[in-house]
Design a protein around this motif. Sequence first.
Motif, short mmCIF file in Angstrom:
data_model
loop_
_atom_site.label_atom_id
_atom_site.label_comp_id
_atom_site.label_asym_id
_atom_site.label_seq_id
_atom_site.Cartn_x
_atom_site.Cartn_y
_atom_site.Cartn_z
N ARG A 84 38.31 39.70 39.16
CA ARG A 84 39.66 40.22 38.85
C ARG A 84 40.34 39.38 37.76
NH1 ARG A 84 44.43 38.09 41.23
NH2 ARG A 84 46.16 39.15 40.22
N HIS A 93 51.22 38.35 43.34
CA HIS A 93 51.96 37.60 42.32
C HIS A 93 53.05 36.80 43.03
CE1 HIS A 93 50.76 41.12 39.46
NE2 HIS A 93 49.74 40.39 39.83
N GLY A 111 46.42 42.27 43.19
CA GLY A 111 46.92 40.92 43.00
C GLY A 111 47.95 40.55 44.04
N ARG A 128 50.28 34.52 38.49
CA ARG A 128 49.57 35.80 38.67
C ARG A 128 48.12 35.66 39.11
NH1 ARG A 128 52.42 40.10 36.45
NH2 ARG A 128 50.52 41.31 36.04
N1 GLU Z 1 46.87 44.89 39.53
C1 GLU Z 1 47.19 43.78 38.68
C2 GLU Z 1 46.60 42.49 39.26
O1 GLU Z 1 45.48 42.53 39.69
C3 GLU Z 1 48.69 43.62 38.45
C4 GLU Z 1 49.36 44.79 37.82
C5 GLU Z 1 50.87 44.53 37.68
O2 GLU Z 1 51.29 43.92 36.71
O3 GLU Z 1 51.58 44.85 38.64
O4 GLU Z 1 47.19 41.46 39.29
#
Ligand code: GLU
Length: 428
Positions: free
Chosen positions: A283, A229, A227, A324
Amino acid sequence: MNAAVPTVFTATCDLAAQFRGRAVPASREEALLRGGTGWVPADLAITCFGPIADNVFGSTGDLRLMPDPATRVDIPADGDIPGTRLYLADQTLPDGTPWQCCPRRFLASAVEEFGAELGVTVIAAFEHEFTLAGIPSVPSFSFEKYRSAEPFGTDLVTLLEQAGFAPETWLPEYGDAQYEITLSPVEARVAADRAVLLRELVRDLARRRGLRACFAPLPNLEGSGNGVHIHLSFYDADGNPALHDPSRPGGLSELGTGFSAGILRHAPALTAVTAASPVSFLRLTPHRWSAGGAFLAERNREAMLRICPGTGPDAGARLNLEYRAADATANPWLALGVLLRAGLEGIRRGYPEPVVWPESATESDLVVVPPLPKTQEEALNELERDEVVGGFLAPDLLHTYLSVKRAELNTLAGLDDAERCRRMADVH
Ligand code: GLU
Ligand code: MG
């Protein structure tokens, strides 16, 4: 001229989230900073796979890549590999006026309008996850996993510190060979510039250390997602945090709630920009801790918008909103720009306040939240249909964006999901 940095590379990040530009000898750096270097409008239509998608520009027209001196980053020489200097560029017309399709300009004008209308400064931070091919499979978050990425990890942190990017955390993430790097919050335009540069610094360093960094949203269908974020906070003219109001649900101010309303209302179209690949929507499904639906929640890692509470004595100042549903196939300038513009619409038009789901909300409570698009095709149709979000982009930019993304989709047509993930991992 700096002998340690014999060349200067000036670049933009395009609609395929690729970093493209030109190098000049360091002896020409002054001329470059004054007059830029040549560029071609149809470059905006290059897909992540290489071919140019249908576009309104054709073979004519000229642009300049005008480097912004404030974005300068030096990559030092490393053994036999020479150093170089990077600049991010704005794309302008030959006479220097901004090009209406320049993604960097798009964010700058969104930030300007947001600030002027609401009287706040936007602070942002991008968290990037990526996988490092070539790293053994060792336990998540472990010291062993952290050390397995050496010397890459320490070299990366050092490089980012030297570049002034203020890295905050370097962590061995949950997924197989997955790592995460976070940078400190900073003014929105600078944060997006750093997101563009960070990906290249990571990829370049990984190559030099015999690794391959992959930012694709789902490098492997069975594995964890990568991700991006995006954390946001707002400060008023006196420097006071404008997102926090302890008397309101989630401690989120009226401004923050109105902002969230805009994002949630336009969520389907926004994901076409922030989750910009055919596999991004694999995803964005529940149980991946990515974004399982279009909702706002306290502390919930399945929310599209998560309210991250602050801690300590200045907790209010540290409360921020985390978007997110983005990944590194998105252009950071466009992604942040559309989020700010959608949030501004929510405030301007007084959209009804969204539910702030408490931390205690269960999966069965959340069945009522609107889902996100299931496919990129659906998201692109939403972008085309949503006149508000579509209207944020200049008509030629919107047309080219849809064309590039549909061409990328067509390239993968007929392949199964696992193969689509592999193909995207090859180019991101
Ligand atoms: N890997 C997760 C995503 O695809 C996020 C995991 C996390 O909370 O850092 O956003
Ligand atoms: Mg993470």
